[in-house]
Design an enzyme around this catalytic site. Structure first.
Site, PDB file in Angstrom:
ATOM      1  N   LYS A 121      11.007  48.358   3.927  1.00 24.26           N
ATOM      2  CA  LYS A 121      10.333  48.847   5.143  1.00 24.26           C
ATOM      3  C   LYS A 121       8.833  49.075   4.958  1.00 24.26           C
ATOM      4  O   LYS A 121       8.057  48.901   5.895  1.00 24.26           O
ATOM      5  CB  LYS A 121      11.023  50.117   5.647  1.00 24.26           C
ATOM      6  CG  LYS A 121      12.421  49.836   6.192  1.00 24.26           C
ATOM      7  CD  LYS A 121      13.099  51.082   6.707  1.00 24.26           C
ATOM      8  CE  LYS A 121      14.524  50.778   7.126  1.00 24.26           C
ATOM      9  NZ  LYS A 121      15.223  51.943   7.651  1.00 24.26           N
ATOM     10  N   ASP A 125      13.635  53.671  13.834  1.00 25.84           N
ATOM     11  CA  ASP A 125      14.497  54.644  13.133  1.00 25.84           C
ATOM     12  C   ASP A 125      14.281  56.064  13.663  1.00 25.84           C
ATOM     13  O   ASP A 125      15.241  56.792  13.941  1.00 25.84           O
ATOM     14  CB  ASP A 125      14.208  54.639  11.623  1.00 25.84           C
ATOM     15  CG  ASP A 125      14.875  53.475  10.906  1.00 25.84           C
ATOM     16  OD1 ASP A 125      15.896  52.971  11.406  1.00 25.84           O
ATOM     17  OD2 ASP A 125      14.364  53.074   9.845  1.00 25.84           O
TER      18      ASP A 125
HETATM   19  P1  NAP Z   1      15.820  55.650   0.055  1.00 23.63           P
HETATM   20  O1  NAP Z   1      14.488  55.269   0.569  1.00 23.63           O
HETATM   21  O2  NAP Z   1      16.345  55.015  -1.191  1.00 23.63           O
HETATM   22  O3  NAP Z   1      15.793  57.258  -0.142  1.00 23.63           O
HETATM   23  C1  NAP Z   1      16.848  57.943  -0.777  1.00 23.63           C
HETATM   24  C2  NAP Z   1      16.643  59.443  -0.605  1.00 23.63           C
HETATM   25  O4  NAP Z   1      17.805  60.101  -1.108  1.00 23.63           O
HETATM   26  C3  NAP Z   1      15.460  59.994  -1.401  1.00 23.63           C
HETATM   27  O5  NAP Z   1      14.913  61.094  -0.692  1.00 23.63           O
HETATM   28  C4  NAP Z   1      16.128  60.461  -2.702  1.00 23.63           C
HETATM   29  O6  NAP Z   1      15.405  61.490  -3.381  1.00 23.63           O
HETATM   30  C5  NAP Z   1      17.411  61.027  -2.143  1.00 23.63           C
HETATM   31  N1  NAP Z   1      18.504  61.104  -3.113  1.00 23.63           N
HETATM   32  C6  NAP Z   1      19.088  60.082  -3.753  1.00 23.63           C
HETATM   33  N2  NAP Z   1      20.079  60.562  -4.534  1.00 23.63           N
HETATM   34  C7  NAP Z   1      20.109  61.912  -4.383  1.00 23.63           C
HETATM   35  C8  NAP Z   1      20.887  62.964  -4.931  1.00 23.63           C
HETATM   36  N3  NAP Z   1      21.850  62.697  -5.820  1.00 23.63           N
HETATM   37  N4  NAP Z   1      20.649  64.220  -4.537  1.00 23.63           N
HETATM   38  C9  NAP Z   1      19.675  64.494  -3.635  1.00 23.63           C
HETATM   39  N5  NAP Z   1      18.880  63.543  -3.078  1.00 23.63           N
HETATM   40  C10 NAP Z   1      19.100  62.260  -3.457  1.00 23.63           C
HETATM   41  O7  NAP Z   1      16.954  55.392   1.150  1.00 23.63           O
HETATM   42  P2  NAP Z   1      16.790  55.427   2.762  1.00 23.63           P
HETATM   43  O8  NAP Z   1      16.523  54.087   3.290  1.00 23.63           O
HETATM   44  O9  NAP Z   1      15.855  56.522   3.131  1.00 23.63           O
HETATM   45  O10 NAP Z   1      18.292  55.811   3.190  1.00 23.63           O
HETATM   46  C11 NAP Z   1      18.762  57.123   2.967  1.00 23.63           C
HETATM   47  C12 NAP Z   1      20.029  57.364   3.780  1.00 23.63           C
HETATM   48  O11 NAP Z   1      19.759  57.224   5.157  1.00 23.63           O
HETATM   49  C13 NAP Z   1      21.163  56.403   3.447  1.00 23.63           C
HETATM   50  O12 NAP Z   1      22.340  57.155   3.373  1.00 23.63           O
HETATM   51  C14 NAP Z   1      21.209  55.474   4.638  1.00 23.63           C
HETATM   52  O13 NAP Z   1      22.504  54.995   4.909  1.00 23.63           O
HETATM   53  C15 NAP Z   1      20.763  56.402   5.745  1.00 23.63           C
HETATM   54  N6  NAP Z   1      20.185  55.694   6.892  1.00 23.63           N
HETATM   55  C16 NAP Z   1      20.874  55.711   8.061  1.00 23.63           C
HETATM   56  C17 NAP Z   1      20.371  55.054   9.168  1.00 23.63           C
HETATM   57  C18 NAP Z   1      21.152  55.090  10.448  1.00 23.63           C
HETATM   58  O14 NAP Z   1      20.802  54.344  11.358  1.00 23.63           O
HETATM   59  N7  NAP Z   1      22.161  55.920  10.551  1.00 23.63           N
HETATM   60  C19 NAP Z   1      19.155  54.365   9.113  1.00 23.63           C
HETATM   61  C20 NAP Z   1      18.454  54.372   7.888  1.00 23.63           C
HETATM   62  C21 NAP Z   1      18.989  55.034   6.783  1.00 23.63           C
HETATM   63  P3  NAP Z   1      14.246  61.113  -4.439  1.00 23.63           P
HETATM   64  O15 NAP Z   1      13.002  60.900  -3.640  1.00 23.63           O
HETATM   65  O16 NAP Z   1      14.176  62.300  -5.309  1.00 23.63           O
HETATM   66  O17 NAP Z   1      14.701  59.880  -5.149  1.00 23.63           O
END
Ligand code: NAP
Length: 300
Positions: free
Chosen positions: A87, A123
């Site tokens: 993104k 989003d």
């Molecule tokens: P991302 O950029 O990889 O970010 C991951 C986030 O999760 C970071 O803040 C990371 O913290 C944190 N994290 C990872 N493992 C963790 C743990 N064990 N404990 C606490 N925090 C943890 O991923 P993303 O694209 O933002 O997606 C994140 C979530 O949003 C996913 O579950 C995805 O399915 C969901 N999502 C949903 C939609 C929807 O339409 N419903 C759309 C987009 C995303 P750090 O910064 O410390 O690594």
């Protein structure tokens, strides 16, 4: 419709994608991408609206992605969605960025106009529409605690809360520095309180008394074996809980919140609304939201 096409197909002229019936003119880029439910939702919408185009999954590595995105005009595409981990790269690759996406800092929707690419972000607005639908409340009227403020989705949601001037915004992230930096960035966009706090029980307990909704944007909770994000005794029936995770039904957080009497939901409605808003951007017409919702609820 569950295939994944390699980025190389676009880079080599998209001969196969063009020959599909209907021809592929929309796609979602990601790595990984096989799990994406966007094709089933978007293809149902295209069919419903009589648009002779198909939406497919394209697997692109970080190295391949910018070139594959730039290949869309030549391949005759209408546009694309972009998901993990591209993104930010999309924001830097397109020719123009819509003002809202610029403020959010990432692009999840791209429109092809001639040889030019324009980037949007649905989003944040998608989450806002989902909260309204699920809880009959406007995001702007809520005091929000956001878990996972350092990720792509968390960033978009935090920026949306700031843009809508949410009453209060508490940012948490496993890596605290990212939340702190984001709070500083967003402070200039809102006249309400935006605060980063460390992921420590006493700090969370204290702040939970002053929020209405907890939004989880971490990637934790996607697997059944994931540990609890928040201890159950911190949750209460007064809270709303929105978990952006949408795979596999109810996440641990949603189950724990419901057990405490809180209203809680997973991220399917956000997925629906970000997709519906993308459809409206591509085709400048209302999206058939109920058709898309039904398609999302059906496993392909
Ligand atoms: P991302 O950029 O990889 O970010 C991951 C986030 O999760 C970071 O803040 C990371 O913290 C944190 N994290 C990872 N493992 C963790 C743990 N064990 N404990 C606490 N925090 C943890 O991923 P993303 O694209 O933002 O997606 C994140 C979530 O949003 C996913 O579950 C995805 O399915 C969901 N999502 C949903 C939609 C929807 O339409 N419903 C759309 C987009 C995303 P750090 O910064 O410390 O690594």
């Amino acid at each position: 419709m569950s295939e994944v096409y390699p980025a190389l197909e676009l880079l080599n002229g998209a001969k196969h994608l063009r020959s599909l019936q209907p021809p592929a003119k929309l796609c979602v880029f990601g790595d990984p991408i096989a799990h994406s439910r966007s094709p089933q939702m978007q293809n149902a919408a295209l069919k419903e609206c009589g648009i002779d185009q198909q939406y497919v999954r394209v697997h692109a590595t970080a190295e391949e992605f910018p070139k594959a995105l730039r290949a869309l005009p030549e391949a005759g595409f209408t546009g694309a969605n972009v998901t993990i981990p591209h993104k930010i790269s999309a924001l830097n690759t397109v020719d123009r960025v819509d003002e809202h996406a610029q403020r959010i800092g990432t692009v999840n929707t791209v429109v092809v106009e001639g040889s030019k690419l324009t980037g949007y972000n649905t989003d944040g607005p998608g989450l806002s529409r989902a909260v309204k639908e699920e809880f009959s409340t406007d995001l702007c009227d809520l005091r929000v605690m956001l878990l996972g403020a350092g990720g792509g989705a968390g960033r978009a949601i935090a920026a949306q809360c700031a843009i809508e001037n949410c009453e209060r915004l508490i940012l948490l992230n496993r890596t605290y520095e990212k939340a702190e930096l984001l709070a500083q960035e967003l402070a200039s966009q809102s006249n309400k309180q935006i605060l980063a706090i460390p992921w420590e029980l006493s700090a969370i307990r204290n702040q939970l008394e002053q929020v209405d909704i907890v939004i989880n944007a971490t990637s934790q909770g996607m697997r059944d074996t994931d540990p609890a994000l928040l201890p159950v005794d911190l949750l209460s029936s007064k809270l709303l809980v929105y978990d952006t995770v949408y795979s596999g039904g109810k996440s641990r957080l949603v189950q724990d919140a419901e057990a405490c009497g809180a209203r809680a939901t997973n991220g399917l409605s956000m997925l629906l609304w970000q997709g519906a808003l993308a459809f409206e951007i591509w085709f400048n017409r209302p999206a058939p939201v109920e058709v898309m919702r039904r398609a999302l609820l059906t496993r392909d």
